[in-house]
Scaffold this active site. Sequence first.
Site, PDB file in Angstrom:
ATOM      1  N   GLY A  32       0.798  -1.220   0.000  1.00  0.00           N
ATOM      2  CA  GLY A  32       0.000   0.000   0.000  1.00  0.00           C
ATOM      3  C   GLY A  32       0.833   1.273   0.000  1.00  0.00           C
ATOM      4  O   GLY A  32       2.041   1.245  -0.171  1.00  0.00           O
ATOM      5  N   TYR A  33       0.136   2.390   0.196  1.00  0.00           N
ATOM      6  CA  TYR A  33       0.690   3.732   0.056  1.00  0.00           C
ATOM      7  C   TYR A  33       1.345   3.834  -1.328  1.00  0.00           C
ATOM      8  O   TYR A  33       2.532   4.093  -1.489  1.00  0.00           O
ATOM      9  CB  TYR A  33       1.676   4.078   1.176  1.00  0.00           C
ATOM     10  N   HIS A  35       2.527   4.418  -5.152  1.00  0.00           N
ATOM     11  CA  HIS A  35       3.166   5.510  -5.893  1.00  0.00           C
ATOM     12  C   HIS A  35       3.387   5.044  -7.331  1.00  0.00           C
ATOM     13  O   HIS A  35       2.963   3.948  -7.718  1.00  0.00           O
ATOM     14  CB  HIS A  35       4.464   5.927  -5.202  1.00  0.00           C
ATOM     15  N   GLY A  37       5.867   3.870  -8.781  1.00  0.00           N
ATOM     16  CA  GLY A  37       6.591   2.595  -8.907  1.00  0.00           C
ATOM     17  C   GLY A  37       5.603   1.444  -8.921  1.00  0.00           C
ATOM     18  O   GLY A  37       5.647   0.568  -9.807  1.00  0.00           O
ATOM     19  N   HIS A  38       4.690   1.449  -7.954  1.00  0.00           N
ATOM     20  CA  HIS A  38       3.645   0.417  -7.920  1.00  0.00           C
ATOM     21  C   HIS A  38       2.796   0.489  -9.201  1.00  0.00           C
ATOM     22  O   HIS A  38       2.443  -0.537  -9.781  1.00  0.00           O
ATOM     23  CB  HIS A  38       2.716   0.622  -6.729  1.00  0.00           C
ATOM     24  N   GLN A  62       6.615  -9.487   7.897  1.00  0.00           N
ATOM     25  CA  GLN A  62       7.904  -9.175   7.284  1.00  0.00           C
ATOM     26  C   GLN A  62       8.624  -8.010   7.965  1.00  0.00           C
ATOM     27  O   GLN A  62       9.641  -7.531   7.465  1.00  0.00           O
ATOM     28  CB  GLN A  62       7.754  -8.943   5.783  1.00  0.00           C
ATOM     29  N   LYS A 157      13.492  -2.877  -7.669  1.00  0.00           N
ATOM     30  CA  LYS A 157      14.001  -2.099  -6.521  1.00  0.00           C
ATOM     31  C   LYS A 157      14.297  -3.053  -5.365  1.00  0.00           C
ATOM     32  O   LYS A 157      15.285  -2.900  -4.666  1.00  0.00           O
ATOM     33  CB  LYS A 157      12.967  -1.060  -6.107  1.00  0.00           C
ATOM     34  N   GLN A 161      14.350  -9.696  -3.158  1.00  0.00           N
ATOM     35  CA  GLN A 161      12.997 -10.248  -3.063  1.00  0.00           C
ATOM     36  C   GLN A 161      12.603 -10.936  -4.379  1.00  0.00           C
ATOM     37  O   GLN A 161      12.070 -12.049  -4.383  1.00  0.00           O
ATOM     38  CB  GLN A 161      12.016  -9.119  -2.739  1.00  0.00           C
ATOM     39  N   SER A 194       7.485   4.018  -0.617  1.00  0.00           N
ATOM     40  CA  SER A 194       6.465   4.500   0.321  1.00  0.00           C
ATOM     41  C   SER A 194       7.137   5.176   1.501  1.00  0.00           C
ATOM     42  O   SER A 194       6.576   6.071   2.137  1.00  0.00           O
ATOM     43  CB  SER A 194       5.602   3.338   0.812  1.00  0.00           C
TER      44      SER A 194
HETATM   45  P1  AMP Z   1       6.007  -2.524  -1.409  1.00  0.00           P
HETATM   46  O1  AMP Z   1       4.648  -1.914  -1.344  1.00  0.00           O
HETATM   47  O2  AMP Z   1       7.101  -1.597  -0.993  1.00  0.00           O
HETATM   48  O3  AMP Z   1       6.071  -3.880  -0.767  1.00  0.00           O
HETATM   49  O4  AMP Z   1       6.279  -2.775  -2.947  1.00  0.00           O
HETATM   50  C1  AMP Z   1       5.419  -3.556  -3.723  1.00  0.00           C
HETATM   51  C2  AMP Z   1       6.069  -3.844  -5.044  1.00  0.00           C
HETATM   52  O5  AMP Z   1       6.364  -2.618  -5.711  1.00  0.00           O
HETATM   53  C3  AMP Z   1       7.402  -4.588  -4.892  1.00  0.00           C
HETATM   54  O6  AMP Z   1       7.495  -5.573  -5.909  1.00  0.00           O
HETATM   55  C4  AMP Z   1       8.418  -3.492  -5.090  1.00  0.00           C
HETATM   56  O7  AMP Z   1       9.655  -3.960  -5.599  1.00  0.00           O
HETATM   57  C5  AMP Z   1       7.715  -2.613  -6.112  1.00  0.00           C
HETATM   58  N1  AMP Z   1       8.264  -1.250  -6.071  1.00  0.00           N
HETATM   59  C6  AMP Z   1       8.384  -0.444  -4.991  1.00  0.00           C
HETATM   60  N2  AMP Z   1       8.996   0.698  -5.323  1.00  0.00           N
HETATM   61  C7  AMP Z   1       9.290   0.613  -6.644  1.00  0.00           C
HETATM   62  C8  AMP Z   1       9.931   1.466  -7.588  1.00  0.00           C
HETATM   63  N3  AMP Z   1      10.422   2.662  -7.248  1.00  0.00           N
HETATM   64  N4  AMP Z   1      10.046   1.048  -8.856  1.00  0.00           N
HETATM   65  C9  AMP Z   1       9.568  -0.166  -9.235  1.00  0.00           C
HETATM   66  N5  AMP Z   1       8.952  -1.024  -8.408  1.00  0.00           N
HETATM   67  C10 AMP Z   1       8.817  -0.641  -7.125  1.00  0.00           C
END
Ligand code: AMP
Length: 296
Positions: A32-33, A35, A37-38, A62, A157, A161, A194
């Site tokens: 969530g939150y 952006h 990237g998501h 996690q 990123k 993982q 986020s």
């Molecule tokens: P998170 O919400 O941080 O767990 O991220 C969810 C997914 O979004 C994960 O697969 C991250 O690698 C991907 N993600 C987060 N930030 C970015 C970014 N800046 N660019 C590309 N993918 C991202």
Amino acid sequence: MTVLIKTVSELREIRAKWRKEGLTVGLVPTMGYLHRGHQSLIQRAKEDNDKVIVSDFLNPLQFGPSEDLSKYPRDLDKDLEAVMQCGADILFYPSANEMYGADFGEQELALTMVVPPKDLTNTLCGLKRPGHFEGVCTVVAKLFNIVEPESAYFGKKDYQQLVIIRKMVADTNRNLQVVGCPIVREEDGLALSSRNIYLNQSERQAALVLNRALTLAKRLIDDGASNANDVVCAVTKFIESEPLAKIDYVSFVDAIELKPLSSITEPALLALAVFIGEDVHRTRLIDNFVYYNEKD
Ligand code: AMP
């Protein structure tokens, strides 16, 4: 139209209907939150599939005991808006009890966990965040079982993982495609996260040191540097010159098995984790680049 779904049973019902109709499903797991990237992951999932499900679950498993679970930013309305913009079909927003059972959090954790291989977790973030990837693999395996997607989308990123999820999928013979998506950055180079919301103005400026350090490393390699340790030393020195930065790790490893590298052979992953800010308020940020042809 994006539908908000909070229970596993409702999600399964819709999924079953889509399967009968012969529709393919892409899953984008997130905490969530959301952006850009998501959103880039969601857009890629839209291109590849008939239907897209985005999960929005702040996974307590996690986070370590001294990590930022309790202050991690949440905004369901903003997330809904972000997934609607990309045309995702479902935003799956389960509670921790929906995911882990009614008594989750009330008693000692008694849960079947998915444990990835040690040689992929005893390095980089896995070394610094004990239990983190067990938490990630457990929730992702559950999401795979709930959604049964044809494809799942992860950002580079979180490169470690991505490698670990690919291995979990291969080792468990799961029939799905894991797609790695490029890192999305702000105009000035900061990788979207986020956690960037935690940064005040001076920390936001200091956070540029991560991407600048990677740029320095690329330049050194382009100029002929071939010794991984020399590049790590140069990058370390550069980051240490930023007063608000404190290194968690700087590592050069091979991008497939995550084993340490002495000389830079391709594909090689230079990964960074850096704390930005004064001690109590510091924010841990990660970034990386892969030298040579990135694997999709
Ligand atoms: P998170 O919400 O941080 O767990 O991220 C969810 C997914 O979004 C994960 O697969 C991250 O690698 C991907 N993600 C987060 N930030 C970015 C970014 N800046 N660019 C590309 N993918 C991202």
